[in-house]
Design a protein around this motif. Structure first.
Motif, PDB file in Angstrom:
ATOM      1  N   LEU A  73     -16.841 110.644  17.921  1.00 49.10           N
ATOM      2  CA  LEU A  73     -18.201 110.902  18.379  1.00 49.10           C
ATOM      3  C   LEU A  73     -19.089 110.174  17.435  1.00 49.10           C
ATOM      4  O   LEU A  73     -20.165 109.537  17.381  1.00 49.10           O
ATOM      5  CB  LEU A  73     -18.489 112.275  18.341  1.00 49.10           C
ATOM      6  CG  LEU A  73     -17.839 112.990  19.276  1.00 49.10           C
ATOM      7  CD1 LEU A  73     -18.399 114.442  19.376  1.00 49.10           C
ATOM      8  CD2 LEU A  73     -18.236 112.864  20.856  1.00 49.10           C
ATOM      9  N   GLN A  74     -18.992 110.398  15.921  1.00 49.44           N
ATOM     10  CA  GLN A  74     -19.662 110.086  15.052  1.00 49.44           C
ATOM     11  C   GLN A  74     -19.607 108.336  14.639  1.00 49.44           C
ATOM     12  O   GLN A  74     -20.620 107.855  14.506  1.00 49.44           O
ATOM     13  CB  GLN A  74     -19.083 110.432  13.483  1.00 49.44           C
ATOM     14  CG  GLN A  74     -19.378 111.860  13.158  1.00 49.44           C
ATOM     15  CD  GLN A  74     -20.568 112.277  12.846  1.00 49.44           C
ATOM     16  OE1 GLN A  74     -21.399 111.414  12.414  1.00 49.44           O
ATOM     17  NE2 GLN A  74     -21.233 113.301  13.242  1.00 49.44           N
ATOM     18  N   GLN A  75     -18.359 107.725  14.963  1.00 50.06           N
ATOM     19  CA  GLN A  75     -18.384 106.156  14.779  1.00 50.06           C
ATOM     20  C   GLN A  75     -18.712 105.644  16.131  1.00 50.06           C
ATOM     21  O   GLN A  75     -19.151 104.372  16.092  1.00 50.06           O
ATOM     22  CB  GLN A  75     -16.765 105.832  14.410  1.00 50.06           C
ATOM     23  CG  GLN A  75     -16.630 106.670  13.076  1.00 50.06           C
ATOM     24  CD  GLN A  75     -15.206 106.332  12.260  1.00 50.06           C
ATOM     25  OE1 GLN A  75     -14.442 105.614  13.005  1.00 50.06           O
ATOM     26  NE2 GLN A  75     -14.880 106.609  11.115  1.00 50.06           N
ATOM     27  N   THR A  76     -18.463 105.900  17.211  1.00 51.20           N
ATOM     28  CA  THR A  76     -18.645 105.270  18.255  1.00 51.20           C
ATOM     29  C   THR A  76     -19.771 105.755  19.439  1.00 51.20           C
ATOM     30  O   THR A  76     -20.847 105.123  19.636  1.00 51.20           O
ATOM     31  CB  THR A  76     -17.339 105.237  18.996  1.00 51.20           C
ATOM     32  OG1 THR A  76     -16.505 104.645  18.319  1.00 51.20           O
ATOM     33  CG2 THR A  76     -17.642 104.004  20.259  1.00 51.20           C
ATOM     34  N   HIS A  77     -19.689 106.951  19.896  1.00 52.71           N
ATOM     35  CA  HIS A  77     -20.394 107.592  21.076  1.00 52.71           C
ATOM     36  C   HIS A  77     -21.664 108.088  20.816  1.00 52.71           C
ATOM     37  O   HIS A  77     -22.655 107.507  21.436  1.00 52.71           O
ATOM     38  CB  HIS A  77     -19.559 108.728  21.650  1.00 52.71           C
ATOM     39  CG  HIS A  77     -18.092 108.325  22.100  1.00 52.71           C
ATOM     40  ND1 HIS A  77     -17.789 107.146  23.081  1.00 52.71           N
ATOM     41  CD2 HIS A  77     -16.936 108.931  21.512  1.00 52.71           C
ATOM     42  CE1 HIS A  77     -16.723 107.232  22.973  1.00 52.71           C
ATOM     43  NE2 HIS A  77     -15.977 108.075  22.221  1.00 52.71           N
ATOM     44  N   LEU A  78     -21.935 108.550  19.718  1.00 51.07           N
ATOM     45  CA  LEU A  78     -23.332 108.889  19.183  1.00 51.07           C
ATOM     46  C   LEU A  78     -24.016 107.762  18.923  1.00 51.07           C
ATOM     47  O   LEU A  78     -25.448 107.631  19.378  1.00 51.07           O
ATOM     48  CB  LEU A  78     -23.263 109.972  18.093  1.00 51.07           C
ATOM     49  CG  LEU A  78     -22.567 111.541  18.324  1.00 51.07           C
ATOM     50  CD1 LEU A  78     -22.574 112.377  17.122  1.00 51.07           C
ATOM     51  CD2 LEU A  78     -23.260 112.125  19.643  1.00 51.07           C
ATOM     52  N   PRO A  79     -23.637 106.978  18.123  1.00 52.17           N
ATOM     53  CA  PRO A  79     -24.510 105.561  17.695  1.00 52.17           C
ATOM     54  C   PRO A  79     -24.752 104.884  19.122  1.00 52.17           C
ATOM     55  O   PRO A  79     -25.980 104.284  19.269  1.00 52.17           O
ATOM     56  CB  PRO A  79     -23.763 104.639  17.052  1.00 52.17           C
ATOM     57  CG  PRO A  79     -22.729 105.616  16.347  1.00 52.17           C
ATOM     58  CD  PRO A  79     -22.333 106.949  17.326  1.00 52.17           C
ATOM     59  N   GLN A  80     -24.035 104.885  19.926  1.00 50.98           N
ATOM     60  CA  GLN A  80     -24.231 104.150  21.311  1.00 50.98           C
ATOM     61  C   GLN A  80     -25.212 104.864  22.077  1.00 50.98           C
ATOM     62  O   GLN A  80     -26.467 104.229  22.448  1.00 50.98           O
ATOM     63  CB  GLN A  80     -23.007 103.823  22.361  1.00 50.98           C
ATOM     64  CG  GLN A  80     -23.491 103.459  23.584  1.00 50.98           C
ATOM     65  CD  GLN A  80     -22.722 102.665  24.126  1.00 50.98           C
ATOM     66  OE1 GLN A  80     -21.601 102.176  24.004  1.00 50.98           O
ATOM     67  NE2 GLN A  80     -23.178 101.976  25.176  1.00 50.98           N
ATOM     68  N   LEU A  81     -25.199 106.129  22.209  1.00 48.62           N
ATOM     69  CA  LEU A  81     -26.255 106.966  23.010  1.00 48.62           C
ATOM     70  C   LEU A  81     -27.624 107.092  22.003  1.00 48.62           C
ATOM     71  O   LEU A  81     -28.548 106.963  22.704  1.00 48.62           O
ATOM     72  CB  LEU A  81     -25.598 108.423  23.056  1.00 48.62           C
ATOM     73  CG  LEU A  81     -24.483 108.240  24.145  1.00 48.62           C
ATOM     74  CD1 LEU A  81     -24.081 109.934  23.985  1.00 48.62           C
ATOM     75  CD2 LEU A  81     -25.022 108.180  25.424  1.00 48.62           C
ATOM     76  N   GLU A  82     -27.318 106.846  21.063  1.00 51.05           N
ATOM     77  CA  GLU A  82     -28.743 106.846  20.075  1.00 51.05           C
ATOM     78  C   GLU A  82     -29.457 105.531  20.244  1.00 51.05           C
ATOM     79  O   GLU A  82     -30.559 105.418  20.429  1.00 51.05           O
ATOM     80  CB  GLU A  82     -28.562 107.135  18.658  1.00 51.05           C
ATOM     81  CG  GLU A  82     -29.881 107.131  17.794  1.00 51.05           C
ATOM     82  CD  GLU A  82     -29.591 107.569  16.386  1.00 51.05           C
ATOM     83  OE1 GLU A  82     -30.321 108.388  15.778  1.00 51.05           O
ATOM     84  OE2 GLU A  82     -28.784 107.085  15.808  1.00 51.05           O
ATOM     85  N   GLU A  83     -28.665 104.500  20.301  1.00 56.29           N
ATOM     86  CA  GLU A  83     -29.175 102.969  20.391  1.00 56.29           C
ATOM     87  C   GLU A  83     -29.917 102.878  21.805  1.00 56.29           C
ATOM     88  O   GLU A  83     -30.817 102.369  21.621  1.00 56.29           O
ATOM     89  CB  GLU A  83     -27.972 102.098  20.076  1.00 56.29           C
ATOM     90  CG  GLU A  83     -28.563 100.761  20.341  1.00 56.29           C
ATOM     91  CD  GLU A  83     -27.397  99.715  20.037  1.00 56.29           C
ATOM     92  OE1 GLU A  83     -27.488  98.678  20.616  1.00 56.29           O
ATOM     93  OE2 GLU A  83     -26.481  99.993  19.234  1.00 56.29           O
ATOM     94  N   ASP A  84     -29.363 103.629  22.765  1.00 57.78           N
ATOM     95  CA  ASP A  84     -29.982 103.525  24.070  1.00 57.78           C
ATOM     96  C   ASP A  84     -31.013 104.540  24.178  1.00 57.78           C
ATOM     97  O   ASP A  84     -31.641 104.646  25.497  1.00 57.78           O
ATOM     98  CB  ASP A  84     -29.041 103.335  24.955  1.00 57.78           C
ATOM     99  CG  ASP A  84     -27.912 102.284  25.073  1.00 57.78           C
ATOM    100  OD1 ASP A  84     -28.610 101.272  24.905  1.00 57.78           O
ATOM    101  OD2 ASP A  84     -26.908 102.188  25.338  1.00 57.78           O
ATOM    102  N   ASP A  85     -31.434 105.461  23.434  1.00 56.77           N
ATOM    103  CA  ASP A  85     -32.490 106.340  23.186  1.00 56.77           C
ATOM    104  C   ASP A  85     -32.020 107.235  24.457  1.00 56.77           C
ATOM    105  O   ASP A  85     -32.818 108.056  24.858  1.00 56.77           O
ATOM    106  CB  ASP A  85     -33.860 105.761  23.798  1.00 56.77           C
ATOM    107  CG  ASP A  85     -34.407 105.329  22.690  1.00 56.77           C
ATOM    108  OD1 ASP A  85     -34.095 105.542  21.276  1.00 56.77           O
ATOM    109  OD2 ASP A  85     -35.222 104.476  22.618  1.00 56.77           O
TER     110      ASP A  85
END
Length: 167
Positions: free
Chosen positions: A70-82
């Motif tokens: 979650l920390q390294q992959t999924h949350l950054p992607q979801l945050e980047e796409d707002d």
């Protein structure tokens, strides 16, 4: 990850499908939809780990694996796409500007459609009852023409439909 670093436009359908192409990202969106507020990343990791195993309690190594992904992959992607807003200090997430765009494809939109259909059904039943009662020639209700009742009910259903189409 998405090529963009900051979203100002809405998400394309292909981007939404890419975002939701992973079980864990779908689970994050679903959990946020249930909470509809700020949620701890540790709670999200625990919930996803529980979904991925039949063991109770959840093995610690699985929890750690989920938390790290979650920390390294999924949350950054979801945050980047707002889709989410992530607070790395508090380790919490909350829905972002494009959250509801994505939620529509996860099943959150089905409940909204169901509610609209229930409202339309209730309005139609109410309209039919008013027309039937108007035909009984009761003092107050019979003074209004059944055609007017029909028009009012149809206007209410049309207004509700238009509102839901535009939102």
């Amino acid at each position: 990850m998405s090529v963009q670093t900051s979203r100002t436009d809405s998400l394309a359908e292909s981007e939404i499908f890419h975002i939701l192409g992973n079980d864990r990202r779908r689970a994050i969106v679903q959990l946020l939809a249930e909470e509809s507020d700020r949620i701890d990343v540790s709670d999200v990791a625990s919930e996803i780990a529980e979904q991925e195993t039949d063991a109770t309690p959840v093995p610690n190594n699985l929890y750690k694996s989920v938390y790290v992904s979650l920390q390294q992959t999924h949350l950054p992607q979801l945050e980047e796409d707002d889709v989410i807003e992530y607070d790395p200090e508090a380790k919490t997430i909350q829905p972002g500007p494009h959250f509801h765009d994505v939620l529509r494809y996860v099943g959150g939109g089905y409940d909204d459609r169901r509610n609209v259909l229930q409202l339309h059904l209730a309005l139609c039943v109410l309209g039919l009852l008013l027309i039937a009662v108007a035909g009984m020639e009761l003092p107050v209700l019979s003074s209004i023409d059944p055609v007017l009742w029909s028009v009012l009910v149809l206007l209410a259903v049309a207004a509700s439909s238009l509102y839901n189409l535009l939102s």
